[in-house]
Design a protein around this motif. Structure first.
Motif, short mmCIF file in Angstrom:
data_model
loop_
_atom_site.label_atom_id
_atom_site.label_comp_id
_atom_site.label_asym_id
_atom_site.label_seq_id
_atom_site.Cartn_x
_atom_site.Cartn_y
_atom_site.Cartn_z
N HIS A 194 0.83 -1.60 0.07
CA HIS A 194 -0.02 0.30 0.12
C HIS A 194 0.98 1.34 -0.49
O HIS A 194 0.43 2.49 -0.78
CB HIS A 194 -0.88 0.28 1.59
CG HIS A 194 -2.38 -0.24 0.99
ND1 HIS A 194 -2.47 -2.31 1.22
CD2 HIS A 194 -3.59 -0.25 0.18
CE1 HIS A 194 -3.69 -2.44 0.61
NE2 HIS A 194 -4.69 -1.30 0.46
N LEU A 195 2.26 1.35 1.01
CA LEU A 195 2.84 2.56 0.62
C LEU A 195 3.32 2.35 -0.67
O LEU A 195 3.66 3.95 -1.02
CB LEU A 195 3.61 2.63 1.83
CG LEU A 195 4.58 3.84 2.82
CD1 LEU A 195 3.11 5.14 3.10
CD2 LEU A 195 5.85 4.17 2.53
N SER A 232 -7.62 3.62 -1.42
CA SER A 232 -8.17 3.00 0.22
C SER A 232 -8.31 3.98 1.26
O SER A 232 -7.24 5.87 1.46
CB SER A 232 -7.35 2.22 0.41
OG SER A 232 -7.59 1.23 -0.02
N ASP A 233 -8.68 4.34 1.85
CA ASP A 233 -9.23 5.25 2.85
C ASP A 233 -7.99 5.66 3.98
O ASP A 233 -7.28 4.70 4.27
CB ASP A 233 -10.18 4.72 3.77
CG ASP A 233 -10.54 5.86 5.14
OD1 ASP A 233 -11.55 6.54 4.70
OD2 ASP A 233 -10.35 5.89 6.10
N PRO A 234 -7.79 7.36 4.06
CA PRO A 234 -6.23 7.74 4.29
C PRO A 234 -6.30 7.59 5.89
O PRO A 234 -5.57 7.51 6.34
CB PRO A 234 -6.45 9.97 4.42
CG PRO A 234 -7.67 9.03 2.90
CD PRO A 234 -8.47 8.08 3.38
N THR A 235 -7.36 7.45 6.46
CA THR A 235 -7.35 7.43 8.47
C THR A 235 -7.18 6.62 8.39
O THR A 235 -5.70 6.27 9.08
CB THR A 235 -8.71 7.35 8.89
OG1 THR A 235 -8.72 9.08 8.66
CG2 THR A 235 -8.81 8.45 9.69
N TRP A 237 -4.99 4.09 7.10
CA TRP A 237 -4.08 3.80 5.99
C TRP A 237 -2.98 4.08 7.05
O TRP A 237 -1.89 4.00 7.10
CB TRP A 237 -3.48 3.52 4.57
CG TRP A 237 -4.21 2.54 3.94
CD1 TRP A 237 -5.27 2.43 3.86
CD2 TRP A 237 -3.58 1.18 4.27
NE1 TRP A 237 -6.19 0.80 2.82
CE2 TRP A 237 -4.71 -0.35 3.66
CE3 TRP A 237 -2.56 0.89 4.95
CZ2 TRP A 237 -4.20 -1.12 3.59
CZ3 TRP A 237 -2.44 -0.30 5.06
CH2 TRP A 237 -3.46 -1.98 4.31
N ARG A 238 -2.90 6.04 7.45
CA ARG A 238 -1.98 6.23 8.46
C ARG A 238 -2.07 5.90 10.01
O ARG A 238 -1.04 5.68 10.18
CB ARG A 238 -3.30 7.93 8.86
CG ARG A 238 -1.59 8.72 9.49
CD ARG A 238 -2.70 9.52 10.10
NE ARG A 238 -4.18 8.96 11.11
CZ ARG A 238 -5.00 9.74 11.38
NH1 ARG A 238 -5.46 11.07 11.38
NH2 ARG A 238 -6.08 8.92 12.48
N PHE A 241 -0.20 2.33 9.60
CA PHE A 241 1.45 2.76 9.02
C PHE A 241 2.10 3.56 10.49
O PHE A 241 3.08 3.22 10.65
CB PHE A 241 1.81 3.86 8.06
CG PHE A 241 1.92 3.45 6.62
CD1 PHE A 241 2.04 1.40 6.28
CD2 PHE A 241 0.66 4.15 6.20
CE1 PHE A 241 1.34 1.32 5.01
CE2 PHE A 241 0.55 3.03 4.59
CZ PHE A 241 1.29 1.78 4.52
N LEU A 242 1.62 3.92 11.11
CA LEU A 242 1.78 4.90 12.85
C LEU A 242 2.29 3.09 13.31
O LEU A 242 2.45 3.39 15.37
CB LEU A 242 0.82 5.64 12.76
CG LEU A 242 0.66 6.87 12.16
CD1 LEU A 242 0.04 8.14 13.01
CD2 LEU A 242 2.34 7.31 12.38
N PHE B 278 -2.47 10.29 1.43
CA PHE B 278 -3.29 9.96 0.72
C PHE B 278 -4.55 10.02 0.83
O PHE B 278 -5.22 9.56 -0.52
CB PHE B 278 -3.62 8.60 2.41
CG PHE B 278 -2.17 8.10 3.02
CD1 PHE B 278 -1.01 8.00 1.86
CD2 PHE B 278 -2.18 7.24 3.90
CE1 PHE B 278 0.48 6.84 2.67
CE2 PHE B 278 -0.71 6.40 4.71
CZ PHE B 278 0.16 6.76 3.72
N ARG B 282 -5.57 9.95 -3.87
CA ARG B 282 -8.26 9.57 -3.89
C ARG B 282 -8.05 9.85 -4.68
O ARG B 282 -8.48 9.90 -6.12
CB ARG B 282 -8.35 9.71 -3.09
CG ARG B 282 -8.66 8.90 -2.23
CD ARG B 282 -9.76 9.34 -1.07
NE ARG B 282 -10.20 7.79 -0.52
CZ ARG B 282 -11.42 7.52 0.61
NH1 ARG B 282 -11.44 8.52 1.03
NH2 ARG B 282 -11.20 6.26 0.38
#
Ligand SMILES: NC(=O)c1ccc[n+]([C@@H]2O[C@H](COP(=O)([O-])OP(=O)(O)OC[C@H]3O[C@@H](n4cnc5c(N)ncnc54)[C@H](OP(=O)(O)O)[C@@H]3O)[C@@H](O)[C@H]2O)c1
Ligand SMILES: NC(=O)c1ccc[n+]([C@@H]2O[C@H](COP(=O)([O-])OP(=O)(O)OC[C@H]3O[C@@H](n4cnc5c(N)ncnc54)[C@H](OP(=O)(O)O)[C@@H]3O)[C@@H](O)[C@H]2O)c1
Lengths: 305, 305
Positions: A194-195, A232-235, A237-238, A241-242, B278, B282
């Motif tokens: 994904h990254l 895909s949803d940014p929240t 995925w953030r 990764f965190l 991210f 989109r």
């Protein structure tokens, strides 16, 4: 239609995964009553409109009241706060689970809040789409996909077995593994890809400013596949990764090393190295198709407008 | 069914692209007779068996004899040798084209061999699948996809217009651009994404030796999409990278830079930077769907076993 696995199930967070669980539980009659809660009034209204959950509650506390199973279906970074909120309202003897894409961080965040009287059995369905929100779920999402259970030390095997029965009833193949191994395997099969996809699309987006809409019009030659993943949803995925830093960075480190080796092969014109590398990677595709985890139809069998 | 665009077309190389061209030409009655040639007896036998080409010839010279259009459908690195072989047999006034994924290198390799009496109009259909060989083609491959024409300086506009009519008849949207720009756009939309996918699959393959078949079984969470791209023909892709070095390495350089920035954001826990990145990527997905270049169906609408 067999007897329900749980009399009462509560879903906290009503997005893609929760809504798919609801439709999959209904399909097979796996739960007596399913309650649901989402933090925004908008999502709760949508849920009521489309019949998502037997009862949509105004608070998380109300939703978990009397539930035999509570599943946290919110982004990984929100799990701890949600657990803290519901903890005083959990029924003794009930099971708490989650569907987060990272496991060690969720265990660390959720575990300490839970009373000793409940069982905690983290899970992760390896299924999803690039869409999100309460309208995006569907009953077949988990069919023939894997769901990983990551029971913490000392968990009651009964509780784990029952959650396994629920996931199997929703169509999934269930496996167990420990959190550390889970987070490494997912870093390879999901988080690093994904990254990388996000990065490639970001690079093209920069270039798009130079070349107008060319990267869009001419995307069919490979690039468009990356854009699906990067939609895909940014929240979500953030938070992934965190919360899976170490494993993701380790895999990205290996990736960069290999990429540099291939770049060097291109620069020096070493066609044999490229050919051998590209031949080796073909076998893994065959394995995935043989394992029933992807379609052999050309181009995913996609139908274009 | 309109009048044929060319009386006689010769296809040199009988793989995915050539066979799709044949079926697309037949579908619309675009060519009187289509001859074909491939270097291996096996491919020629397969072509005869499945009715690919009106006439399959034993030599390239025989196939191009009297042809009004000759299309080179072999890997980029083989174009020069094939051009040299057929050059003495080309009909004066005829057009030579190719479908190579790289344009400047093909122009440099093919151009010098062609007699002054023929027109050279390079082309590149932005359509394909991960399959290859004479059995993999189908009539609709080019429908609503773009084909880029890259006419060299001084080309007869008539010859270009006629080739455009052929591609449009096969369903494609046709655009013209110069070779250098083509090679840069394709480095972004195709070549760099392919190398990245190959690399990620290679990394997972290394790890597979450690973790058995886990990367295969748990591939549905993103990774499997990379394996489709990385299942493409190794010869074709070796030749693409060796022949579009500069642009590919430039884009990979930018990619690495951005990847390092995101890795740093992960390491330092900069959630806002990740979230913003991210979110930005989109929009490009929406653009591709609106441009009709991909499906909006979740997960490409793929149907799994
Ligand atoms: N999508 C996938 O492919 C996939 C696959 C496997 C596992 N997962 C995991 O499943 C979980 C849910 O993902 P999803 O795809 O279902 O997400 P989604 O469709 O975006 O839904 C997320 C839900 O969580 C709620 N939420 C978001 N932020 C919150 C916060 N800070 N506090 C409380 N609630 C919050 C949202 O509420 P509102 O609607 O009110 O905003 C929404 O109901 C995540 O942990 C993810 O890692 C996802
Ligand atoms: N696949 C795609 O997605 C795609 C898209 C656009 C453009 N292209 C370009 O189209 C061209 C053909 O690709 P394809 O996908 O159709 O390939 P393919 O299915 O692998 O077929 C390649 C054909 O070229 C012949 N060939 C291979 N090496 C040769 C050599 N050294 N000398 C003479 N002939 C040789 C093969 O002959 P045998 O069968 O006898 O081995 C075969 O008939 C390539 O230049 C590629 O860059 C491909």
């Amino acid at each position: 239609m067999s007897a329900p696995v749980y009399d009462r199930v509560a879903l906290i967070g009503l997005g893609l995964i929760a809504s798919s669980m609801f439709w999959a539980m209904k399909r097979a009659g796996l739960a007596g009553e399913v309650t649901g809660y989402a933090r925004s009034a908008e999502t709760r209204a949508t849920a009521r409109e489309i019949g998502l959950c037997d009862r949509v509650c105004e608070t998380a506390a109300e939703a978990v009241e009397g539930a035999d199973l509570v599943v946290l279906c919110v982004p990984v970074g929100a799990m701890g706060a949600v657990a803290e909120q519901i903890a005083p309202h959990l029924k003794p003897g009930s099971t708490v689970s989650d569907v987060g894409s990272v496991k060690q961080a969720v265990i660390d965040a959720v575990g300490p809040h839970l009373p000793e009287t409940v069982h905690f059995v983290p899970s992760h369905p390896l299924a999803g789409t690039e869409h999100s929100g309460p309208r995006s779920g569907f009953a077949t999402l988990f069919d023939n996909r894997f769901t990983l259970l990551v029971p913490v030390e000392g968990t009651d095997p009964e509780a784990t077995a029952r959650l396994r029965a629920l996931w199997e009833g929703m169509g999934a193949n269930v496996e167990e593994m420990d959190a550390e191994h889970h987070d490494l395997v997912l870093a390879v099969t999901s988080h690093a890809p994904h990254l990388i996809a996000y990065t490639m699309v970001g690079v093209a987006d920069d270039l798009r400013r130079v070349t107008d809409s060319e990267v869009i019009r001419y995307s069919a030659a490979g690039f468009r596949d990356f854009t699906r993943i990067a939609a895909s949803d940014p929240t979500m995925w953030r938070d992934v990764f965190l919360n899976n830093k170490a494993a993701t960075l380790e895999i990205l480190g290996r990736f960069t090393e290999e990429l540099f080796a291939l770049q060097r092969a291109i620069r020096t014109g070493d066609g044999d190295q490229l050919f051998d590398y590209f031949t080796r990677t073909r076998a893994i595709r065959r394995g995935i198709i043989e394992a029933g985890q992807d379609t052999d139809a050309p181009d995913f069998g996609r139908v274009l407008p």
